[in-house]
Design a protein around this motif. Structure first.
Motif, PDB file in Angstrom:
ATOM      1  N   LYS A 157       0.647  -4.451   9.815  1.00 44.70           N
ATOM      2  CA  LYS A 157      -0.750  -4.443   9.396  1.00 44.70           C
ATOM      3  C   LYS A 157      -1.073  -5.625   8.476  1.00 44.70           C
ATOM      4  O   LYS A 157      -2.132  -6.245   8.598  1.00 44.70           O
ATOM      5  N   GLU A 158      -0.161  -5.960   7.604  1.00 45.58           N
ATOM      6  CA  GLU A 158      -0.396  -7.065   6.671  1.00 45.58           C
ATOM      7  C   GLU A 158      -0.504  -8.394   7.404  1.00 45.58           C
ATOM      8  O   GLU A 158      -1.316  -9.241   7.083  1.00 45.58           O
ATOM      9  N   VAL A 159       0.343  -8.571   8.414  1.00 45.19           N
ATOM     10  CA  VAL A 159       0.321  -9.814   9.188  1.00 45.19           C
ATOM     11  C   VAL A 159      -0.966  -9.897  10.004  1.00 45.19           C
ATOM     12  O   VAL A 159      -1.595 -10.950  10.098  1.00 45.19           O
ATOM     13  N   ALA A 160      -1.370  -8.782  10.591  1.00 47.32           N
ATOM     14  CA  ALA A 160      -2.596  -8.774  11.389  1.00 47.32           C
ATOM     15  C   ALA A 160      -3.810  -9.069  10.522  1.00 47.32           C
ATOM     16  O   ALA A 160      -4.745  -9.754  10.950  1.00 47.32           O
ATOM     17  N   ASN A 161      -3.824  -8.570   9.302  1.00 53.39           N
ATOM     18  CA  ASN A 161      -4.958  -8.809   8.412  1.00 53.39           C
ATOM     19  C   ASN A 161      -5.085 -10.261   7.991  1.00 53.39           C
ATOM     20  O   ASN A 161      -6.164 -10.718   7.651  1.00 53.39           O
TER      21      ASN A 161
END
Length: 88
Positions: free
Chosen positions: A28-32
């Motif tokens: 999720k952090e990478v996608a954000n």
């Protein structure tokens, strides 16, 4: 055209091999980091995002009622809205 076709085929083949059996998993952090929402710069933009105008509310009311939506395509929004919901 043939020059572009070979790299395209190679790219598609690699994509099929990589994504064939498994789905792509991204934290999720990478996608954000890729998809960051732009901050609203002014009070008006913030207000208009959360509160709809009365005309927009009427359009949505008519769109959600199938007979009104169909009739608005035929004779226009204002006449269709008046027929089903009264004056605006």
């Amino acid at each position: 055209m043939k020059i572009l076709l070979a790299p395209l085929i190679v790219t598609l083949a690699l994509a099929v091999l990589c994504c064939g059996e498994k789905g792509i998993k991204i934290k999720k952090e990478v996608a954000n980091t890729f998809v960051k929402r732009q901050k609203r710069s002014s009070l008006y933009e913030w207000y208009s995002e959360y509160y709809k105008s009365p005309m927009e509310q009427m359009h949505e009311r008519c769109e959600n009622y199938p007979p009104c939506d169909y009739l608005s395509d035929q004779i226009g929004f204002s006449m269709a809205y008046n027929r089903f919901f009264g004056r605006y």
